[in-house]
Scaffold this motif. Structure first.
Motif, mmCIF file in Angstrom:
data_model
loop_
_atom_site.group_PDB
_atom_site.id
_atom_site.type_symbol
_atom_site.label_atom_id
_atom_site.label_comp_id
_atom_site.label_asym_id
_atom_site.label_seq_id
_atom_site.Cartn_x
_atom_site.Cartn_y
_atom_site.Cartn_z
ATOM 1 N N MET A 24 0.813 -1.188 0.053
ATOM 2 C CA MET A 24 0.019 -0.006 0.023
ATOM 3 C C MET A 24 0.856 1.324 -0.186
ATOM 4 S SD MET A 24 -2.782 1.194 2.669
ATOM 5 C CE MET A 24 -1.677 1.827 4.028
ATOM 6 N N ILE A 25 1.951 1.173 0.901
ATOM 7 C CA ILE A 25 2.677 2.529 1.077
ATOM 8 C C ILE A 25 3.569 2.745 -0.221
ATOM 9 C CG2 ILE A 25 4.685 3.525 2.269
ATOM 10 C CD1 ILE A 25 3.561 2.084 4.843
ATOM 11 N N ALA A 26 3.833 1.608 -0.835
ATOM 12 C CA ALA A 26 4.921 1.741 -2.087
ATOM 13 C C ALA A 26 4.068 2.164 -3.306
ATOM 14 C CB ALA A 26 5.292 0.189 -2.658
ATOM 15 N N SER A 29 3.937 8.392 -3.837
ATOM 16 C CA SER A 29 5.151 8.698 -4.844
ATOM 17 C C SER A 29 6.240 9.636 -3.786
ATOM 18 C CB SER A 29 4.745 9.722 -5.891
ATOM 19 O OG SER A 29 3.991 10.715 -5.505
ATOM 20 N N ASP A 30 5.543 10.168 -2.483
ATOM 21 C CA ASP A 30 6.421 11.339 -1.919
ATOM 22 C C ASP A 30 6.945 10.779 -0.561
ATOM 23 O OD1 ASP A 30 3.986 10.533 -0.439
ATOM 24 O OD2 ASP A 30 3.605 12.716 0.260
ATOM 25 N N VAL A 31 7.215 9.539 -0.769
ATOM 26 C CA VAL A 31 8.105 8.741 0.602
ATOM 27 C C VAL A 31 9.127 7.872 -0.065
ATOM 28 C CG1 VAL A 31 5.909 8.627 1.952
ATOM 29 C CG2 VAL A 31 6.536 6.729 0.480
ATOM 30 N N VAL A 32 10.003 7.650 0.990
ATOM 31 C CA VAL A 32 10.925 6.792 0.773
ATOM 32 C C VAL A 32 10.722 5.622 1.830
ATOM 33 C CG1 VAL A 32 13.583 6.203 1.377
ATOM 34 C CG2 VAL A 32 12.647 8.498 0.169
ATOM 35 N N LEU A 33 10.249 4.305 1.266
ATOM 36 C CA LEU A 33 10.137 3.118 2.169
ATOM 37 C C LEU A 33 11.176 2.379 2.353
ATOM 38 C CD1 LEU A 33 7.785 1.562 3.489
ATOM 39 C CD2 LEU A 33 7.191 0.270 1.521
ATOM 40 N N VAL A 34 11.346 2.217 3.865
ATOM 41 C CA VAL A 34 12.555 1.464 4.317
ATOM 42 C C VAL A 34 12.055 0.211 4.666
ATOM 43 C CG1 VAL A 34 14.518 1.102 5.692
ATOM 44 C CG2 VAL A 34 13.836 3.613 4.716
ATOM 45 N N PRO A 55 6.574 0.411 -8.180
ATOM 46 C CA PRO A 55 6.172 1.412 -7.117
ATOM 47 C C PRO A 55 6.444 2.644 -7.310
ATOM 48 C CG PRO A 55 8.257 0.039 -6.532
ATOM 49 C CD PRO A 55 7.720 -0.472 -7.831
ATOM 50 N N ALA A 56 5.773 3.525 -6.767
ATOM 51 C CA ALA A 56 5.993 4.984 -6.895
ATOM 52 C C ALA A 56 6.859 5.603 -5.882
ATOM 53 C CB ALA A 56 4.617 5.741 -6.726
ATOM 54 N N ALA A 57 7.131 5.001 -4.611
ATOM 55 C CA ALA A 57 7.933 5.172 -3.805
ATOM 56 C C ALA A 57 9.256 4.500 -3.960
ATOM 57 C CB ALA A 57 7.348 4.674 -2.361
#
Length: 107
Positions: A24-26, A29-34, A55-57
């Motif tokens: 979901m978080i991926a 577009s405005d995040v870096v997902l670790v 993914p947008a992230a």
């Protein structure tokens, strides 16, 4: 050039719920997902599956174990809690409410 994207560290990303939350978080577009967990092999597999969806992230992987604080410091600045059963980072105050729209279910 500065990077104004939010950095989200998802602890337990290799578990069933973590994988669903990562998917979901991926899409944001405005995040870096670790993606963070103890098992690096499983994390790499989750990252590979996410990469297939375009993914947008930006996706990163970090091996993280609350008993090994070296992994925490490698993630960068933040306020950490390493009490048993709790590992988290918070670099900005949490919003009073979520500003993201709820995903719609298609039938």
């Amino acid at each position: 050039m500065s990077d104004d994207r939010k950095r989200i560290v998802l602890v337990g990303a290799s578990g069933v719920f973590g994988q669903r939350l990562a998917a979901m978080i991926a899409r944001w577009s405005d995040v870096v997902l670790v993606l963070a967990a103890r098992d690096l092999v499983r994390l790499d597999a989750v990252a590979a599956e996410l990469a297939k969806t375009g993914p947008a992230a930006t996706i990163e992987v970090a091996q993280l174990d609350r008993l090994n604080p070296v992994g925490l410091s490698a993630l960068g600045p933040g306020r950490w809690s390493t009490r048993p059963g709790r590992s988290r980072v918070r670099t900005t105050p949490f919003p009073a409410r979520c500003s993201r729209p709820e995903p719609t279910m298609s039938t």
